[in-house]
Design a protein around this motif. Structure first.
Motif, short mmCIF file in Angstrom:
data_model
loop_
_atom_site.label_atom_id
_atom_site.label_comp_id
_atom_site.label_asym_id
_atom_site.label_seq_id
_atom_site.Cartn_x
_atom_site.Cartn_y
_atom_site.Cartn_z
N PRO A 18 45.43 14.11 85.50
CA PRO A 18 46.50 14.99 85.99
C PRO A 18 45.96 16.36 86.35
N VAL A 19 46.67 17.02 87.28
CA VAL A 19 46.31 18.37 87.70
C VAL A 19 47.02 19.40 86.83
N ASN A 20 48.29 19.16 86.53
CA ASN A 20 49.11 20.10 85.78
C ASN A 20 48.66 20.13 84.32
N LEU B 159 42.60 25.45 83.38
CA LEU B 159 42.20 26.42 84.39
C LEU B 159 43.07 26.32 85.64
N ASN B 160 43.83 25.24 85.80
CA ASN B 160 44.71 25.07 86.95
C ASN B 160 46.05 25.79 86.79
N GLY B 161 46.37 26.23 85.60
CA GLY B 161 47.69 26.79 85.31
C GLY B 161 48.07 27.97 86.18
N SER B 162 47.20 28.97 86.29
CA SER B 162 47.55 30.17 87.06
C SER B 162 47.66 29.84 88.55
N TRP B 163 46.81 28.96 89.04
CA TRP B 163 46.88 28.58 90.44
C TRP B 163 48.20 27.87 90.75
N LEU B 164 48.59 26.93 89.87
CA LEU B 164 49.85 26.21 90.08
C LEU B 164 51.04 27.17 90.03
N GLN B 165 51.01 28.13 89.11
CA GLN B 165 52.11 29.10 89.00
C GLN B 165 52.20 29.96 90.25
N SER B 166 51.08 30.41 90.77
CA SER B 166 51.11 31.25 91.98
C SER B 166 51.60 30.46 93.19
N GLU B 167 51.24 29.20 93.28
CA GLU B 167 51.74 28.36 94.38
C GLU B 167 53.25 28.15 94.27
N ALA B 168 53.74 27.91 93.07
CA ALA B 168 55.18 27.71 92.88
C ALA B 168 55.95 28.98 93.19
N SER B 169 55.44 30.11 92.78
CA SER B 169 56.12 31.38 93.05
C SER B 169 56.16 31.69 94.54
N ALA B 170 55.08 31.38 95.23
CA ALA B 170 55.03 31.65 96.67
C ALA B 170 56.02 30.78 97.43
N GLN B 171 56.34 29.61 96.91
CA GLN B 171 57.24 28.69 97.60
C GLN B 171 58.68 28.80 97.12
N ASN B 172 58.96 29.66 96.15
CA ASN B 172 60.29 29.76 95.56
C ASN B 172 61.17 30.65 96.44
N PHE B 173 61.98 30.04 97.31
CA PHE B 173 62.85 30.77 98.22
C PHE B 173 63.90 31.59 97.46
N TYR B 174 64.46 31.01 96.42
CA TYR B 174 65.54 31.68 95.70
C TYR B 174 65.06 32.94 95.00
#
Length: 146
Positions: A28-30, A38-53
Motif C-alpha cells: 500500500p501507498v497510504n 514517508l508518503n504521509g506528507s505528500w498524500l496530505q498535500s495532494e489531498a489539500s490541493a484537490q479539496n475544492f470545498y
C-alpha cells in the motif's frame, strides 16, 4: 548449414527452460494502511490541493475579513436608523411610482425631499424622470406602459 542448425537448436534449448516467476505482493501507498510513513506528507498535500470545498471556504473567509476591515462596527441604534431611512425612501419611491404609473397617473409632477428634487413628465409613450440632487442632474426615460 549444420552449424547453423546447431546454433538454432542451442538457442531453442536455452529459451525452452522453465519460466521463473515470483509471487505478486501488494504494497500500500497510504501509511494508514501499512504503506511507507514517508508518503504521509505528500498524500496530505495532494489531498489539500484537490479539496475544492476547503479552497472555497478559504475564499469566503478572505472576502468576509476584507468586508469587515473596510466597514466599521455599527451600534444597534445606527443599524435601526439605516433601516428606518431605507424604509422611508422605499415608501417615497412607491408614492412616486404610483403617481407616475398608478390608476390615477398624472401627466407631470415633482417631489422634493432633503435637497433632492424628482420631476417627471409624460412625453408621447414615455415618461421622462429627472433627478436633481443639488450636485448633479440625472435624466431617465422609461416606457409609460409595459
Amino acid at each position: 548449414m549444420i552449424i547453423r542448425h546447431l546454433v538454432l537448436l542451442a538457442c531453442l534449448a536455452v529459451t525452452a527452460s522453465a519460466a521463473q516467476a515470483g509471487s505478486l505482493v501488494y504494497q500500500p501507498v497510504n501509511p494508514a494502511f501499512g504503506g511507507s510513513p514517508l508518503n504521509g506528507s505528500w498524500l496530505q498535500s495532494e489531498a489539500s490541493a484537490q479539496n475544492f470545498y476547503q479552497r472555497e471556504e478559504q475564499r469566503r473567509q478572505q472576502i468576509g475579513s476584507a468586508l469587515q476591515s473596510t466597514s466599521t462596527a455599527q451600534t444597534p441604534g445606527q443599524i435601526f436608523a439605516q433601516q428606518l431611512q431605507s424604509q422611508l425612501y422605499s415608501s417615497l419611491a412607491n408614492r412616486i411610482t404610483q403617481s407616475i404609473f398608478g390608476e390615477n397617473a398624472q401627466t407631470s409632477g415633482s417631489f422634493a425631499f432633503q435637497g433632492t428634487t424628482i420631476g417627471f413628465v409624460r412625453i408621447g409613450g414615455n415618461v421622462q424622470v429627472t433627478i436633481n440632487d443639488g450636485q448633479s442632474v440625472t435624466t431617465v426615460t422609461v416606457p409609460s406602459a409595459p
